[in-house]
Design a protein around this motif. Structure first.
Motif, PDB file in Angstrom:
ATOM      1  N   UNK A  35      28.564  12.371  19.627  1.00 45.73           N
ATOM      2  CA  UNK A  35      28.808  12.855  18.430  1.00 45.73           C
ATOM      3  C   UNK A  35      30.359  12.957  18.418  1.00 45.73           C
ATOM      4  N   UNK A  36      30.931  13.489  19.252  1.00 47.18           N
ATOM      5  CA  UNK A  36      32.449  13.658  19.394  1.00 47.18           C
ATOM      6  C   UNK A  36      32.984  12.247  19.215  1.00 47.18           C
ATOM      7  N   UNK A  37      32.580  11.315  20.084  1.00 48.61           N
ATOM      8  CA  UNK A  37      33.290  10.049  19.997  1.00 48.61           C
ATOM      9  C   UNK A  37      33.217   9.411  18.589  1.00 48.61           C
ATOM     10  N   UNK A  38      31.698   9.508  18.344  1.00 47.19           N
ATOM     11  CA  UNK A  38      31.622   8.665  16.831  1.00 47.19           C
ATOM     12  C   UNK A  38      32.547   9.555  15.795  1.00 47.19           C
ATOM     13  N   UNK A  39      32.698  10.746  15.667  1.00 49.29           N
ATOM     14  CA  UNK A  39      33.416  11.571  14.700  1.00 49.29           C
ATOM     15  C   UNK A  39      35.001  11.113  14.635  1.00 49.29           C
ATOM     16  N   UNK A  40      35.252  10.738  16.008  1.00 51.87           N
ATOM     17  CA  UNK A  40      36.980  10.530  16.222  1.00 51.87           C
ATOM     18  C   UNK A  40      36.995   8.848  16.190  1.00 51.87           C
ATOM     19  N   UNK A  41      35.963   8.276  15.882  1.00 59.51           N
ATOM     20  CA  UNK A  41      36.229   6.663  15.697  1.00 59.51           C
ATOM     21  C   UNK A  41      36.643   6.186  14.175  1.00 59.51           C
ATOM     22  N   UNK A  42      36.623   5.075  14.136  1.00 59.01           N
ATOM     23  CA  UNK A  42      36.949   4.621  12.744  1.00 59.01           C
ATOM     24  C   UNK A  42      36.317   3.231  12.470  1.00 59.01           C
ATOM     25  N   UNK A  97      27.376  10.653   9.769  1.00 55.52           N
ATOM     26  CA  UNK A  97      26.688  11.832   9.800  1.00 55.52           C
ATOM     27  C   UNK A  97      25.188  11.226   9.655  1.00 55.52           C
ATOM     28  N   UNK A  98      24.865  10.341   8.832  1.00 51.70           N
ATOM     29  CA  UNK A  98      23.335   9.865   8.977  1.00 51.70           C
ATOM     30  C   UNK A  98      23.036   9.227  10.239  1.00 51.70           C
ATOM     31  N   UNK A  99      23.748   8.715  10.636  1.00 56.14           N
ATOM     32  CA  UNK A  99      23.579   7.914  12.242  1.00 56.14           C
ATOM     33  C   UNK A  99      23.251   9.318  13.096  1.00 56.14           C
ATOM     34  N   UNK A 100      23.694  10.139  13.215  1.00 58.74           N
ATOM     35  CA  UNK A 100      23.890  11.175  14.345  1.00 58.74           C
ATOM     36  C   UNK A 100      22.526  12.024  13.578  1.00 58.74           C
ATOM     37  N   UNK A 101      21.993  12.157  12.379  1.00 61.02           N
ATOM     38  CA  UNK A 101      20.946  12.950  11.925  1.00 61.02           C
ATOM     39  C   UNK A 101      19.386  12.064  12.424  1.00 61.02           C
ATOM     40  N   UNK A 102      19.921  10.932  12.446  1.00 60.35           N
ATOM     41  CA  UNK A 102      18.772   9.855  12.743  1.00 60.35           C
ATOM     42  C   UNK A 102      18.533   9.877  14.217  1.00 60.35           C
ATOM     43  N   UNK A 103      19.654   9.884  14.954  1.00 64.26           N
ATOM     44  CA  UNK A 103      19.416   9.965  16.457  1.00 64.26           C
ATOM     45  C   UNK A 103      19.161  11.340  17.015  1.00 64.26           C
ATOM     46  N   UNK A 104      19.244  12.382  16.186  1.00 68.66           N
ATOM     47  CA  UNK A 104      18.708  13.732  16.726  1.00 68.66           C
ATOM     48  C   UNK A 104      17.220  13.624  16.345  1.00 68.66           C
ATOM     49  N   UNK A 105      16.852  13.330  15.400  1.00 68.36           N
ATOM     50  CA  UNK A 105      15.288  13.172  14.752  1.00 68.36           C
ATOM     51  C   UNK A 105      14.640  12.294  15.972  1.00 68.36           C
ATOM     52  N   UNK A 140      27.004   1.313  22.044  1.00 72.31           N
ATOM     53  CA  UNK A 140      27.250   0.205  21.124  1.00 72.31           C
ATOM     54  C   UNK A 140      27.098   0.894  19.710  1.00 72.31           C
ATOM     55  N   UNK A 141      26.255   2.053  19.406  1.00 68.15           N
ATOM     56  CA  UNK A 141      26.215   2.563  18.203  1.00 68.15           C
ATOM     57  C   UNK A 141      27.129   3.441  17.618  1.00 68.15           C
ATOM     58  N   UNK A 142      28.533   3.406  18.549  1.00 70.34           N
ATOM     59  CA  UNK A 142      29.548   3.826  17.931  1.00 70.34           C
ATOM     60  C   UNK A 142      30.235   2.910  16.825  1.00 70.34           C
ATOM     61  N   UNK A 143      29.860   1.617  16.926  1.00 69.22           N
ATOM     62  CA  UNK A 143      30.393   0.696  15.873  1.00 69.22           C
ATOM     63  C   UNK A 143      29.428   0.774  14.905  1.00 69.22           C
ATOM     64  N   UNK A 144      29.717   1.416  13.681  1.00 63.28           N
ATOM     65  CA  UNK A 144      29.320   1.795  12.772  1.00 63.28           C
ATOM     66  C   UNK A 144      28.183   0.755  11.995  1.00 63.28           C
ATOM     67  N   UNK A 145      28.821  -0.629  11.818  1.00 62.67           N
ATOM     68  CA  UNK A 145      27.834  -1.493  11.309  1.00 62.67           C
ATOM     69  C   UNK A 145      26.623  -2.004  12.019  1.00 62.67           C
ATOM     70  N   UNK A 146      26.883  -1.813  13.367  1.00 61.50           N
ATOM     71  CA  UNK A 146      25.608  -1.756  14.507  1.00 61.50           C
ATOM     72  C   UNK A 146      24.758  -0.824  14.428  1.00 61.50           C
ATOM     73  N   UNK A 147      25.278   0.246  14.258  1.00 57.02           N
ATOM     74  CA  UNK A 147      24.449   1.588  14.274  1.00 57.02           C
ATOM     75  C   UNK A 147      23.747   1.834  13.302  1.00 57.02           C
ATOM     76  N   UNK A 148      23.954   1.384  12.145  1.00 53.03           N
ATOM     77  CA  UNK A 148      23.276   1.552  10.672  1.00 53.03           C
ATOM     78  C   UNK A 148      21.976   0.556  10.881  1.00 53.03           C
ATOM     79  N   UNK A 149      22.071  -0.531  11.842  1.00 51.04           N
ATOM     80  CA  UNK A 149      21.013  -1.377  11.995  1.00 51.04           C
ATOM     81  C   UNK A 149      19.958  -0.864  13.047  1.00 51.04           C
ATOM     82  N   UNK A 150      20.496  -0.555  14.352  1.00 49.95           N
ATOM     83  CA  UNK A 150      19.767  -0.416  15.326  1.00 49.95           C
ATOM     84  C   UNK A 150      19.010   1.147  15.475  1.00 49.95           C
ATOM     85  N   UNK A 151      20.006   2.164  15.083  1.00 51.45           N
ATOM     86  CA  UNK A 151      19.638   3.570  15.048  1.00 51.45           C
ATOM     87  C   UNK A 151      18.281   3.660  14.001  1.00 51.45           C
TER      88      UNK A 151
END
Length: 581
Positions: A35-42, A97-105, A140-151
């Motif tokens: 979460x820390x790395x994702x929120x500080x990415x781009x 945020x949606x990726x982090x929520x899905x990861x937590x669930x 790899x899910x730090x890359x948003x376009x991939x994370x919104x697919x695989x997560x």
């Protein structure tokens, strides 16, 4: 006679057991790092393409939602990006945020699945930590376009398996949840077709019958068939034509890289050699690869010794899905990229879940009431958990910075700062650096589609002051053009061409083709509206230069006023590439 009734005693709150607390730590620690790395990415690459298209189309444009995106069908992902882009364009923490929520669930559901399958015992802490700490998913899910697919696919797989196990054991309407989760995964990524395969595999591992529920399985087959038909109808083939020939040697090289450089290190929290080019991982030293293969073989045979046939079935399920990933990558990327594609964890990320689940079935007997594991189960599980968490922390800290996309952060930050300082800035559109958006995206790699959603930005509008963004997103004032063609000198002394309401054609001394910047030096005693080749412009009173981007084939430039007013003297016309200070 009066009867005294006692109030029931309040139920005592159950304190979390040591096992639950250990699982909480095993789930939260990797999640916090991620979460820390994702929120500080781009954003980077496809992220900008998706956000721009989302801003143009909107969340309810079916053509946008079901577009063929390089062979992928992901209406769920496009819907999410459209809604969040409408809410706050280019707000990366909001997108994450949606990726982090899905990861937590998914993490919570996987723990519930393990408890449902094997009961509460210390041994399930190991496969749970393999799943939560695996860099195959964390990095790899730090890359948003991939994370919104695989997560979403991982969440769908865990959710479908949990509801499936409950349906197998309890019946009832739990099957509805299984279908709902499967549909959810298919809405985000075609790799969700593995979910029915996992359902079949878990059914076999639990020793359940297929015949008693034939309608249930027929429904899954119909759903899978309908999706495949729709997918093939809406997308083009991802099989790369031409390129390097695919041989047994290149496939073997690809498989070896996927296993030794990506899959096995990723399950153990590595690799610890750092990132490679792009989204890939650097190959591990040969000694490390040998040790990992040795450890994998030892675990394989240990599972067979403990559980016999069930372990063979569990490893076969893992091997089948691994072979599917290898085959898909070989067909779609091997000829184009070569065996180096095997170093990219994106093509194996979902196997973190599969490996953890299959490993649990290979060593643990299914049952909701956990058998006694002996005095050594707790310390062994805790030791394995701690080792995996430490390994993951080291590996993640070395791999994550490569996917923070600091150049994108710098580029957008400089654009935002410049626009905040001078809201009237107009930028000449050009291509951004390839590590922000690669040039193979064509028009989608232009600055207007990368930074154009920043509030207050203006691109390619006629102006007397135009700026050009450099590789860092810093604007530089355009002072002229490197002329490739000049307007023929006008007939009026000390004026050139006198422009009024009737169009004046300024011939060029050489035709130009393509995208260029037009510079017009002019004088007028009073400001007024005009047209330059049908583009509305404003002629400011006094002596000025007008800049206007043009694209196409030109052998003359047409200029006129839109309404009666003071004439405009056009002294000089040039077309070329912009020159900055």
């Amino acid at each position: 006679m009066l009867q005294l009734t006692e109030k029931p005693a309040p139920r005592a709150l159950r304190r979390p057991t040591a096992l639950v607390l250990a699982a909480f730590v095993a789930g939260v620690v990797p999640f916090a790092f991620h979460a820390w790395a994702a929120l500080h990415g781009n954003l980077a690459q496809d992220d900008f393409v998706m956000t721009y298209r989302a801003a143009v189309a909107g969340p309810f444009d079916l053509g946008f939602l079901f577009q063929d995106y390089h062979g992928h069908l992901t209406p769920g992902g496009f819907f999410v990006v459209a809604v969040l882009t409408w809410w706050a364009p280019l707000n990366f923490p909001l997108l994450v945020l949606p990726l982090l929520l899905m990861r937590a669930v998914a993490t919570v559901l996987f723990w519930c699945l393990l408890v449902r399958c094997f009961g509460r015992r210390w041994a399930i802490l190991v496969p749970f930590t393999v799943f939560t700490a695996s860099t195959l998913l964390l990095v790899p899910t730090l890359w948003w376009a991939y994370g919104i697919q695989i997560v979403p696919v991982v969440l769908a797989a865990v959710g479908a398996l949990y509801w499936h196990v409950r349906y197998l054991r309890e019946g009832g309407r739990w099957w509805i949840g299984t279908f709902a989760w499967t549909l959810f995964g298919l809405a985000f990524y075609e790799k969700a077709v593995v979910v029915p395969l996992l359902l079949v595999g878990v059914t076999v591992l639990l020793g359940q019958s297929f015949r008693e529920r034939w309608r249930y399985w027929a429904g899954h087959a119909a759903l899978l068939g309908a999706f495949i038909v729709g997918y093939l109808a809406l997308t083009s083939s991802q099989v790369a034509p031409g390129g390097t020939p695919m041989t047994a040697g290149t496939v073997a090289d690809l498989t070896g890289r996927m296993l030794g450089d990506t899959f096995l290190p990723g399950l153990a929290g590595g690799p610890w050699s750092g990132p490679g080019p792009g989204a890939t991982w650097a190959p591990s030293p040969f000694v490390v690869v040998v040790l990992l293969f040795g450890a994998a073989l030892a675990l394989l045979f240990a599972g067979v010794r403990v559980s016999g046939r069930r372990a063979w079935r569990a490893w076969a399920l893992l091997g089948l899905l691994l072979a599917v990933d290898v085959g898909l990558l070989a067909l779609t990327r091997l000829r184009e990229v070569g065996p180096a594609a095997g170093d990219d964890p994106r093509y194996l990320a979902e196997l973190a879940l599969v490996a953890a689940l299959c490993g649990a079935f290979a060593f643990l007997p299914p049952g909701e009431v956990a058998p006694s594991g002996g005095k050594r189960e707790r310390p062994i599980a805790l030791a394995a958990c701690v080792l995996l968490l430490v390994s993951s922390a080291v590996g993640f800290s070395r791999l994550a910075p490569a996917l923070r996309f600091d150049h994108s952060t710098q580029y957008l930050g400089n654009v935002r700062a410049a626009v905040a300082e001078d809201p009237d800035l107009v930028f000449y559109d050009t291509f951004v650096p390839s590590d922000v958006v690669h040039e193979w995206f064509g028009a989608d790699s232009q600055a207007s589609r990368v930074a154009g959603l920043v509030p207050g930005t203006h691109f390619d509008q006629p102006t007397n002051r135009m700026h050009l963004l450099d590789a860092t997103g810093t604007p530089h004032l355009i002072t002229g053009v490197a002329a490739e063609s000049h307007g023929v000198q006008g007939p009026v002394p000390n004026c050139g061409y006198t422009v009024g309401e009737t169009q004046v054609r300024v011939p060029l001394d050489a035709p130009v083709l393509g995208r260029h910047l037009l510079k017009i030096d002019y004088f007028t005693s009073d400001g007024g509206e005009g047209l330059v080749d049908r583009t509305p412009v404003w002629f400011q009173a006094g002596l000025h230069s007008l800049y206007l981007p043009v694209d196409g084939l030109f052998d003359h430039i047409g200029i006129q006023l839109s309404s009666p007013g003071a004439p405009v003297c056009v002294a000089k016309v040039e077309i070329g590439k912009p020159v900055t200070q």
